[in-house]
Scaffold this active site. Structure first.
Site, PDB file in Angstrom:
ATOM      1  N   ASP A  32       0.818  -1.212   0.000  1.00 48.00           N
ATOM      2  CA  ASP A  32       0.000   0.000   0.000  1.00 48.00           C
ATOM      3  C   ASP A  32       0.852   1.262   0.000  1.00 48.00           C
ATOM      4  OD1 ASP A  32      -2.078  -1.661   0.086  1.00 48.00           O
ATOM      5  OD2 ASP A  32      -2.838  -1.050   2.061  1.00 48.00           O
ATOM      6  N   GLU A  34       3.858   1.783  -1.077  1.00 51.32           N
ATOM      7  CA  GLU A  34       4.525   2.020  -2.340  1.00 51.32           C
ATOM      8  C   GLU A  34       3.519   2.593  -3.351  1.00 51.32           C
ATOM      9  OE1 GLU A  34       7.400   2.231  -2.929  1.00 51.32           O
ATOM     10  OE2 GLU A  34       7.638   2.073  -5.108  1.00 51.32           O
ATOM     11  N   ASP A  36       0.775   4.251  -2.640  1.00 46.39           N
ATOM     12  CA  ASP A  36       0.460   5.625  -2.228  1.00 46.39           C
ATOM     13  C   ASP A  36       1.569   6.590  -2.623  1.00 46.39           C
ATOM     14  OD1 ASP A  36      -1.853   4.686  -1.174  1.00 46.39           O
ATOM     15  OD2 ASP A  36      -1.177   4.698   0.913  1.00 46.39           O
ATOM     16  N   LEU A  82     -33.817  -8.207 -21.533  1.00 51.17           N
ATOM     17  CA  LEU A  82     -33.898  -9.664 -21.708  1.00 51.17           C
ATOM     18  C   LEU A  82     -35.319 -10.123 -21.418  1.00 51.17           C
ATOM     19  CD1 LEU A  82     -30.751 -10.886 -19.745  1.00 51.17           C
ATOM     20  CD2 LEU A  82     -31.125 -11.158 -22.198  1.00 51.17           C
ATOM     21  N   GLU A 111     -24.729 -17.816 -17.810  1.00 52.99           N
ATOM     22  CA  GLU A 111     -24.061 -16.877 -16.897  1.00 52.99           C
ATOM     23  C   GLU A 111     -25.010 -16.512 -15.782  1.00 52.99           C
ATOM     24  OE1 GLU A 111     -23.500 -13.318 -19.215  1.00 52.99           O
ATOM     25  OE2 GLU A 111     -22.197 -14.396 -20.582  1.00 52.99           O
ATOM     26  N   LYS A 113     -27.104 -13.686 -13.677  1.00 47.51           N
ATOM     27  CA  LYS A 113     -27.702 -12.380 -13.925  1.00 47.51           C
ATOM     28  C   LYS A 113     -27.370 -11.517 -12.711  1.00 47.51           C
ATOM     29  CE  LYS A 113     -31.978 -10.419 -15.652  1.00 47.51           C
ATOM     30  NZ  LYS A 113     -32.083  -9.234 -14.815  1.00 47.51           N
ATOM     31  N   ASP A 115     -27.384  -8.490 -10.262  1.00 47.23           N
ATOM     32  CA  ASP A 115     -28.454  -7.578  -9.885  1.00 47.23           C
ATOM     33  C   ASP A 115     -27.876  -6.206  -9.558  1.00 47.23           C
ATOM     34  OD1 ASP A 115     -31.022  -6.889  -9.559  1.00 47.23           O
ATOM     35  OD2 ASP A 115     -31.307  -7.867  -7.626  1.00 47.23           O
ATOM     36  N   ARG A 134     -28.123   2.760 -19.163  1.00 47.35           N
ATOM     37  CA  ARG A 134     -29.001   2.210 -20.193  1.00 47.35           C
ATOM     38  C   ARG A 134     -30.036   3.247 -20.635  1.00 47.35           C
ATOM     39  NH1 ARG A 134     -33.790  -0.725 -20.272  1.00 47.35           N
ATOM     40  NH2 ARG A 134     -33.934  -1.947 -22.168  1.00 47.35           N
ATOM     41  N   GLU A 171     -22.580  -4.797 -16.079  1.00 49.69           N
ATOM     42  CA  GLU A 171     -23.422  -4.422 -14.949  1.00 49.69           C
ATOM     43  C   GLU A 171     -22.547  -3.798 -13.863  1.00 49.69           C
ATOM     44  OE1 GLU A 171     -26.499  -5.284 -15.691  1.00 49.69           O
ATOM     45  OE2 GLU A 171     -27.627  -5.173 -13.804  1.00 49.69           O
ATOM     46  N   TYR A 223     -20.010  -8.233 -19.805  1.00 51.18           N
ATOM     47  CA  TYR A 223     -20.439  -9.474 -20.449  1.00 51.18           C
ATOM     48  C   TYR A 223     -20.765  -9.349 -21.926  1.00 51.18           C
ATOM     49  CZ  TYR A 223     -24.737  -7.319 -18.668  1.00 51.18           C
ATOM     50  OH  TYR A 223     -25.707  -6.431 -18.346  1.00 51.18           O
ATOM     51  N   LYS A 286     -27.532 -17.809 -23.096  1.00 46.62           N
ATOM     52  CA  LYS A 286     -27.295 -17.130 -24.371  1.00 46.62           C
ATOM     53  C   LYS A 286     -26.828 -18.130 -25.423  1.00 46.62           C
ATOM     54  CE  LYS A 286     -25.800 -12.964 -21.973  1.00 46.62           C
ATOM     55  NZ  LYS A 286     -24.709 -12.081 -21.583  1.00 46.62           N
ATOM     56  N   LYS A 310     -35.310 -16.262 -13.851  1.00 47.64           N
ATOM     57  CA  LYS A 310     -35.265 -15.561 -12.562  1.00 47.64           C
ATOM     58  C   LYS A 310     -35.367 -16.562 -11.417  1.00 47.64           C
ATOM     59  CE  LYS A 310     -36.423 -11.354 -12.412  1.00 47.64           C
ATOM     60  NZ  LYS A 310     -35.747 -10.061 -12.296  1.00 47.64           N
ATOM     61  N   CYS A 404     -45.211   6.922  21.202  1.00 48.36           N
ATOM     62  CA  CYS A 404     -43.874   6.326  21.297  1.00 48.36           C
ATOM     63  C   CYS A 404     -43.856   5.245  22.383  1.00 48.36           C
ATOM     64  CB  CYS A 404     -42.846   7.408  21.615  1.00 48.36           C
ATOM     65  SG  CYS A 404     -41.191   6.723  21.848  1.00 48.36           S
ATOM     66  N   CYS A 407     -41.434   6.645  25.319  1.00 43.44           N
ATOM     67  CA  CYS A 407     -41.653   7.841  26.145  1.00 43.44           C
ATOM     68  C   CYS A 407     -43.099   8.329  26.111  1.00 43.44           C
ATOM     69  CB  CYS A 407     -40.703   8.957  25.718  1.00 43.44           C
ATOM     70  SG  CYS A 407     -41.126   9.682  24.131  1.00 43.44           S
ATOM     71  N   CYS A 422     -40.872   9.728  16.576  1.00 41.96           N
ATOM     72  CA  CYS A 422     -41.141  10.277  17.894  1.00 41.96           C
ATOM     73  C   CYS A 422     -40.446  11.639  17.926  1.00 41.96           C
ATOM     74  CB  CYS A 422     -40.580   9.378  18.988  1.00 41.96           C
ATOM     75  SG  CYS A 422     -40.551  10.221  20.586  1.00 41.96           S
ATOM     76  N   CYS A 428     -36.656  11.484  24.908  1.00 45.11           N
ATOM     77  CA  CYS A 428     -36.985  10.077  24.666  1.00 45.11           C
ATOM     78  C   CYS A 428     -35.735   9.215  24.879  1.00 45.11           C
ATOM     79  CB  CYS A 428     -37.523   9.948  23.253  1.00 45.11           C
ATOM     80  SG  CYS A 428     -37.917   8.269  22.763  1.00 45.11           S
TER      81      CYS A 428
HETATM   82  S1  IVH Z   1     -27.214  -9.685 -21.477  1.00 46.60           S
HETATM   83  C1  IVH Z   1     -28.870  -8.012 -25.223  1.00 46.60           C
HETATM   84  N1  IVH Z   1     -26.107 -10.787 -19.342  1.00 46.60           N
HETATM   85  O1  IVH Z   1     -30.251  -7.764 -17.010  1.00 46.60           O
HETATM   86  C2  IVH Z   1     -28.610  -8.692 -23.962  1.00 46.60           C
HETATM   87  N2  IVH Z   1     -27.653  -9.019 -19.025  1.00 46.60           N
HETATM   88  O2  IVH Z   1     -33.078  -7.899 -17.663  1.00 46.60           O
HETATM   89  C3  IVH Z   1     -28.577  -7.784 -22.856  1.00 46.60           C
HETATM   90  N3  IVH Z   1     -27.976  -8.350 -16.684  1.00 46.60           N
HETATM   91  O3  IVH Z   1     -30.294  -4.894 -19.026  1.00 46.60           O
HETATM   92  C4  IVH Z   1     -28.143  -8.221 -21.571  1.00 46.60           C
HETATM   93  N4  IVH Z   1     -26.568  -9.813 -15.817  1.00 46.60           N
HETATM   94  O4  IVH Z   1     -28.633  -4.997 -17.073  1.00 46.60           O
HETATM   95  C5  IVH Z   1     -26.969  -9.847 -19.813  1.00 46.60           C
HETATM   96  N5  IVH Z   1     -25.031 -11.812 -17.556  1.00 46.60           N
HETATM   97  C6  IVH Z   1     -25.877 -10.890 -18.016  1.00 46.60           C
HETATM   98  C7  IVH Z   1     -26.567 -10.006 -17.159  1.00 46.60           C
HETATM   99  C8  IVH Z   1     -27.467  -9.078 -17.714  1.00 46.60           C
HETATM  100  C9  IVH Z   1     -27.412  -8.823 -15.565  1.00 46.60           C
HETATM  101  C10 IVH Z   1     -28.983  -7.270 -16.733  1.00 46.60           C
HETATM  102  C11 IVH Z   1     -28.729  -6.216 -17.776  1.00 46.60           C
HETATM  103  C12 IVH Z   1     -29.953  -6.185 -18.644  1.00 46.60           C
HETATM  104  C13 IVH Z   1     -30.966  -6.791 -17.747  1.00 46.60           C
HETATM  105  C14 IVH Z   1     -32.106  -7.397 -18.522  1.00 46.60           C
END
Ligand code: IVH
Length: 676
Positions: A32, A34, A36, A82, A111, A113, A115, A134, A171, A223, A286, A310, A404, A407, A422, A428
């Site tokens: 660290d 070095e 910095d 998607l 892959e 997804k 969040d 987006r 993402e 991705y 995919k 999902k 409350c 109190c 409150c 309180c």
């Molecule tokens: S592919 C054209 N791969 O999910 C294909 N999307 O519900 C576009 N997301 O807008 C997305 N993980 O923000 C892809 N491994 C993944 C993902 C992913 C999360 C999100 C992405 C997209 C949304 C669609």
């Protein structure tokens, strides 16, 4: 000169590489210290040589000043969404359709997804150009300044073979660790916590101050690549390319060749995802071949070659035994459900969040009900529904409290807030104890030896009624209390006495004005350097301070409008607590007698920092341009009125670089002296 440029380039390359090792490969390659040291050296060179400035420099990854408004930028290639599926059957339908249409054996790339929030990163000739959200899929917000602070995102690419222009898609997410830290900090200042990491990531990306973003620990996973020609023949190889170029990609990618394999992948991650340090809400399947992807095409909304599955949020049914109402430091009331213990997503759940009165009413949740508990993106499980079939005959509708529980004060509810409060801040018990606990905490006054329990004990024994009482404590008061020996009592009293050295900015954070967090306190202390001046400040003056909006200004005014707070501050003053910023020794007389107006945003410093610099070099900062003004220090986005007035009055307009030259390029000194 050439030599300097070479040195700068070298440092940037080395630091980029170290960032990659640390943030992408998880394999730190330098100490660290070095790191910095090199960063400081680069910052100094850049400050002395503004002609070599580069927005992609590693020094810019700590963020800088405010972005007032995000520019709208069109995506060269649309950002699609998607199609979602929720069952094994729907996934099989998708595979059957693809197999039918392609009529060749098809490989699928599976892959997770992630969040978070979708991002498009534009690279030209291997250099980061901009990051765009987006938005509506055709255009989004330019959030480049914020994204530059995410250190796993490369500013220049490794290897070769990248298209001259490409948009890398992925993402941005907030790992669980960062999320928990952020919410704890928000709770500290009485801000509503973010409900889940996705909201936190999206909210953070839209922050106007990239220095705030830099501290919040966002990360990114990439991705997809969009360019005029594909970068590889398959999606799997595209991901490999991304990895070679220095991007972080998912390690959970798997090629599957049958519906069975795909389902096995989904089933595996449906369980294993709970062990991941970030949130995923599904799997994405995919078609691997880019040629087949092109053949299959897309609808207006989503590609026809991919589908999301999902994951179901895990649920369990259990009985609601009772509801507790917790009162926080700021008086916010949180209803908490006590449940019959039940196993859910690998843990035993005994308590669940009920959010607020409206939600309880909406779901008609009653004590004795069989309730459905869910652990989705949220850390704390929540009650999402009631099994009415199991409702006991004698059950009665739930009545939310009106007073409350601690109190007895009637609760209030502000118009745009879901929570009850409150209002009895100074009377309180949990609010009083909570404020004292906050005052002594590490980030505030850092008074060691006193924990939550001791504070509660002292409160129960009538020895602590507010923050200022801390300074009245004597060893003899403490010794008779259970658990406290003489040695610890002496320690505590000594540490409290020592806290009078804590600088004003931290005191301002410590006294616990709602919404005034650490950063705001620092900005306030820099702009309004004493508590007396702060008490006298008008709403307009408060709003002038960076990071202070209406909500914070009103909260400060309300705090000082309460006589009890003013009286308490007087006692702090008598105890010797720092209630004004200590004047710092001048660094030079370079600006002696000069009156300077600052306008716009700057590359190297925030406005409070520039203001401080002016003062440290003997000048005076003014808020508006007049005949008496010597210089207008102009940044980007400078106010047109100010510029016009300055031109008319013949006031000299200077850039940040010129200003730095005037004071002798003191970039590094500033960093040390502005630490509050
Ligand atoms: S592919 C054209 N791969 O999910 C294909 N999307 O519900 C576009 N997301 O807008 C997305 N993980 O923000 C892809 N491994 C993944 C993902 C992913 C999360 C999100 C992405 C997209 C949304 C669609």
């Amino acid at each position: 000169m050439d030599n300097t440029k070479q040195k700068i380039d070298h440092l940037r390359r080395v630091l980029d590489r170290l960032n990659y090792d640390y943030y992408v490969r998880n394999a730190p390659a330098a100490e660290d210290r070095e790191y910095d040291r090199m960063m400081a050296e680069l910052a100094a060179l850049e400050a002395a040589h503004p002609e070599f400035a580069d927005p992609n420099s590693p020094t810019h990854r700590v963020g800088s000043d405010l972005t007032r408004e995000f520019q709208q930028v069109a995506h060269r290639y649309p950002m699609l969404s998607l199609a979602n599926t929720y069952s094994e059957e729907e996934v099989r339908d998708f595979i059957a359709r693809v197999d039918r249409e392609t009529a060749v054996p098809t490989a699928y790339c599976c892959e997770l997804k992630f969040d978070g929030t979708a991002i498009s990163l534009t690279y030209e000739n291997g250099r980061f150009v901009r990051a765009v959200t987006r938005g509506d899929g055709t255009q989004g917000d330019d959030v480049s300044a914020n994204v530059r602070t995410i250190r796993s995102i490369p500013m220049s690419l490794q290897g070769d073979g990248w298209p001259a222009y490409m948009e890398v898609r992925g993402e941005i997410y907030m790992p669980h660790g960062s999320f928990e830290r952020l919410n704890a900090e928000r709770a500290d200042i009485g801000e509503e916590p973010f409900a889940n990491p996705r909201n936190a990531a999206a909210g953070t990306l839209k922050q106007q101050n990239s220095a705030v973003v830099a501290k919040r620990g966002l990360d990114a996973v990439l991705y997809a690549v969009q360019a005029d020609a594909p970068v590889a023949a398959s999606h799997y190889e595209t991901l490999q390319k991304l990895r070679e170029w220095g991007f972080k990609t998912s390690s959970a990618v798997q090629l599957c060749r049958s519906a069975e394999e795909i389902m096995a992948y989904i089933r595996h991650w449906d369980k294993a995802r709970h062990e991941l340090p970030y949130e995923t809400d599904g799997a994405v399947i995919k078609v691997d071949s880019i040629r087949l992807q092109r053949d299959l095409g897309a609808t207006a909304k989503a590609p026809r070659w991919a589908v999301a599955y999902k994951f179901k949020a895990e649920q369990a049914v259990t009985r609601l035994v009772s509801v507790d109402f917790q009162v926080g430091r700021t008086g916010a009331i949180t209803p908490v459900a006590n449940l019959e213990p039940v196993r859910l997503a690998g843990t035993t759940v005994r308590r669940a969040s009920l959010h607020n009165a409206e939600q309880i009413e909406l779901l008609d949740i009653r004590v004795g009900d069989a309730v459905r508990v869910e652990k989705g993106g949220e850390i704390i499980p929540k009650i999402v529904g009631v099994d009415l079939a199991q409702r006991p005959a004698e059950s009665v509708p739930f009545r939310y409290i009106t007073h409350c529980p601690e109190c007895g004060t009637p609760l209030v509810r502000e118009e745009d807030e879901a929570k009850h409060y409150c209002p009895n801040a100074t009377g309180c018990p949990p609010q009083i104890v909570g404020r004292i606990v906050h005052y002594i905490s590490r980030k505030a006054m850092n008074i060691e030896g006193l924990g939550d329990e001791t504070v509660q004990l002292l409160y129960n024994n009538g020895l602590l009624g507010d923050i200022a009482n801390l300074y009245d404590l004597e060893v003899e008061h403490l010794v008779p209390l259970e658990r406290l020996g003489r040695k610890s009592a002496e320690n505590i009293v000594g540490n409290i006495a020592g806290s009078v050295e804590v600088p004003y900015a931290r005191v301002l954070f410590a006294i616990g004005i709602r919404y005034v967090g650490e950063t705001t306190a620092r900005k306030l202390a820099a702009a309004i350097p004493s508590i007396d001046a702060l008490m006298a400040a008008s709403r307009e003056e408060l709003l002038e301070v960076e990071e202070v909006g209406g909500k914070i200004a009103d909260s400060i005014l309300a705090y000082f409008a309460d006589r009890r707070n003013v009286e308490m501050i007087d006692r702090l003053r008598r105890a010797g607590v720092q209630l004004q910023a200590v004047e710092r020794a001048r660094l030079s007389e370079a600006l002696a007698g000069k009156k300077i107006v600052i306008s716009g945003t700057f590359d190297l410093h925030s406005r409070p920092e520039l203001k401080e610099l002016i003062e440290l070099h003997g000048g005076t900062n003014q808020s508006s341009v007049s005949k008496a003004t010597d210089y207008l220090l102009a940044g980007s986005g400078i106010g047109p009125k100010k510029l016009e007035t300055a031109t008319k009055l013949g006031v000299r307009i200077i850039s940040e670089e010129e200003f730095m030259e005037m004071i002798g390029g003191e970039m590094l000194k500033i960093q040390q002296t502005t630490l509050f």
